[in-house]
Design a protein around this motif. Structure first.
Motif, PDB file in Angstrom:
ATOM      1  N   GLU A  86     104.163  -0.972  19.607  1.00  0.00           N
ATOM      2  CA  GLU A  86     102.712  -0.810  19.663  1.00  0.00           C
ATOM      3  C   GLU A  86     102.213  -1.166  21.056  1.00  0.00           C
ATOM      4  O   GLU A  86     102.637  -2.161  21.636  1.00  0.00           O
ATOM      5  CB  GLU A  86     102.059  -1.711  18.607  1.00  0.00           C
ATOM      6  CG  GLU A  86     100.566  -1.646  18.563  1.00  0.00           C
ATOM      7  CD  GLU A  86     100.050  -0.254  18.286  1.00  0.00           C
ATOM      8  OE1 GLU A  86      99.256   0.241  19.113  1.00  0.00           O
ATOM      9  OE2 GLU A  86     100.419   0.341  17.263  1.00  0.00           O
ATOM     10  N   ASP A  87     101.323  -0.333  21.597  1.00  0.00           N
ATOM     11  CA  ASP A  87     100.792  -0.591  22.928  1.00  0.00           C
ATOM     12  C   ASP A  87      99.332  -1.045  22.926  1.00  0.00           C
ATOM     13  O   ASP A  87      98.737  -1.213  23.973  1.00  0.00           O
ATOM     14  CB  ASP A  87     100.964   0.634  23.828  1.00  0.00           C
ATOM     15  CG  ASP A  87     100.173   1.838  23.342  1.00  0.00           C
ATOM     16  OD1 ASP A  87      99.649   1.801  22.216  1.00  0.00           O
ATOM     17  OD2 ASP A  87     100.094   2.816  24.096  1.00  0.00           O
ATOM     18  N   THR A  88      98.775  -1.299  21.768  1.00  0.00           N
ATOM     19  CA  THR A  88      97.393  -1.736  21.665  1.00  0.00           C
ATOM     20  C   THR A  88      97.360  -3.206  21.246  1.00  0.00           C
ATOM     21  O   THR A  88      97.881  -3.556  20.186  1.00  0.00           O
ATOM     22  CB  THR A  88      96.638  -0.892  20.619  1.00  0.00           C
ATOM     23  OG1 THR A  88      96.815   0.479  20.935  1.00  0.00           O
ATOM     24  CG2 THR A  88      95.167  -1.236  20.591  1.00  0.00           C
ATOM     25  N   ASN A  89      96.763  -4.050  22.083  1.00  0.00           N
ATOM     26  CA  ASN A  89      96.739  -5.481  21.791  1.00  0.00           C
ATOM     27  C   ASN A  89      96.023  -5.792  20.489  1.00  0.00           C
ATOM     28  O   ASN A  89      96.431  -6.688  19.747  1.00  0.00           O
ATOM     29  CB  ASN A  89      96.088  -6.250  22.940  1.00  0.00           C
ATOM     30  CG  ASN A  89      96.960  -6.280  24.174  1.00  0.00           C
ATOM     31  OD1 ASN A  89      98.174  -6.183  24.078  1.00  0.00           O
ATOM     32  ND2 ASN A  89      96.342  -6.394  25.331  1.00  0.00           N
ATOM     33  N   LEU A 126      98.388  -5.153  17.659  1.00  0.00           N
ATOM     34  CA  LEU A 126      99.425  -6.194  17.620  1.00  0.00           C
ATOM     35  C   LEU A 126      98.886  -7.464  16.983  1.00  0.00           C
ATOM     36  O   LEU A 126      99.553  -8.092  16.160  1.00  0.00           O
ATOM     37  CB  LEU A 126      99.917  -6.506  19.034  1.00  0.00           C
ATOM     38  CG  LEU A 126     100.862  -5.505  19.656  1.00  0.00           C
ATOM     39  CD1 LEU A 126     101.033  -5.784  21.137  1.00  0.00           C
ATOM     40  CD2 LEU A 126     102.198  -5.535  18.955  1.00  0.00           C
ATOM     41  N   LYS A 138     106.657  -4.853  17.894  1.00  0.00           N
ATOM     42  CA  LYS A 138     106.876  -5.304  19.265  1.00  0.00           C
ATOM     43  C   LYS A 138     105.865  -4.647  20.180  1.00  0.00           C
ATOM     44  O   LYS A 138     105.524  -3.480  20.015  1.00  0.00           O
ATOM     45  CB  LYS A 138     108.285  -4.925  19.749  1.00  0.00           C
ATOM     46  CG  LYS A 138     109.385  -5.761  19.203  1.00  0.00           C
ATOM     47  CD  LYS A 138     110.671  -5.404  19.912  1.00  0.00           C
ATOM     48  CE  LYS A 138     111.739  -6.417  19.619  1.00  0.00           C
ATOM     49  NZ  LYS A 138     112.939  -6.156  20.408  1.00  0.00           N
ATOM     50  N   GLY A 139     105.429  -5.407  21.166  1.00  0.00           N
ATOM     51  CA  GLY A 139     104.525  -4.864  22.169  1.00  0.00           C
ATOM     52  C   GLY A 139     105.288  -4.035  23.178  1.00  0.00           C
ATOM     53  O   GLY A 139     106.450  -4.308  23.483  1.00  0.00           O
ATOM     54  N   GLN A 183     105.106   4.255  26.002  1.00  0.00           N
ATOM     55  CA  GLN A 183     104.912   4.603  24.591  1.00  0.00           C
ATOM     56  C   GLN A 183     105.300   6.066  24.374  1.00  0.00           C
ATOM     57  O   GLN A 183     104.514   6.983  24.602  1.00  0.00           O
ATOM     58  CB  GLN A 183     103.463   4.342  24.185  1.00  0.00           C
ATOM     59  CG  GLN A 183     103.145   4.611  22.732  1.00  0.00           C
ATOM     60  CD  GLN A 183     103.955   3.803  21.767  1.00  0.00           C
ATOM     61  OE1 GLN A 183     105.111   4.138  21.519  1.00  0.00           O
ATOM     62  NE2 GLN A 183     103.381   2.773  21.202  1.00  0.00           N
TER      63      GLN A 183
END
Length: 96
Positions: free
Chosen positions: A25-28, A31, A65-66, A72
């Motif tokens: 996942e790339d969105t804080n 996450l 996981k970030g 992405q």
């Protein structure tokens, strides 16, 4: 979902009862929602299916996981991209 599909097709995943699926996942915000099971005023509208997802994380069947937004790979399937970004993601996906 993949576990259910593989069972329906009578093609079980190897030792699927112990397998852990990893989601990058790339969105804080996403996450934080995945890792913190407490409700907030802005998250009270989230549908039950997302709470099921959170339960899967808590039980250890799914790991989140970030990842850096530039790495992405899923963006190649979900967003309109400029040519350079598309080619970079295609290279990461297909190794060419």
């Amino acid at each position: 979902l993949l576990r259910k599909v593989s069972q329906a097709l009578k093609y079980p995943l190897p030792d699927s009862s112990k397998a852990i699926s990893t989601i990058f996942e790339d969105t804080n915000g996403a996450l934080e929602l995945a890792k913190c099971p407490r409700m907030r005023p802005r998250t009270k509208h989230i549908a039950i299916k997302y709470h099921h997802f959170r339960e899967q994380i808590t039980s250890g069947k799914i790991k989140v996981k970030g990842i850096d937004t530039n790495d992405q790979i899923a963006d190649i399937f979900t967003k309109p991209l400029v040519r350079t970004k598309f080619e970079a993601l295609r290279k990461m996906l297909l190794s060419w």
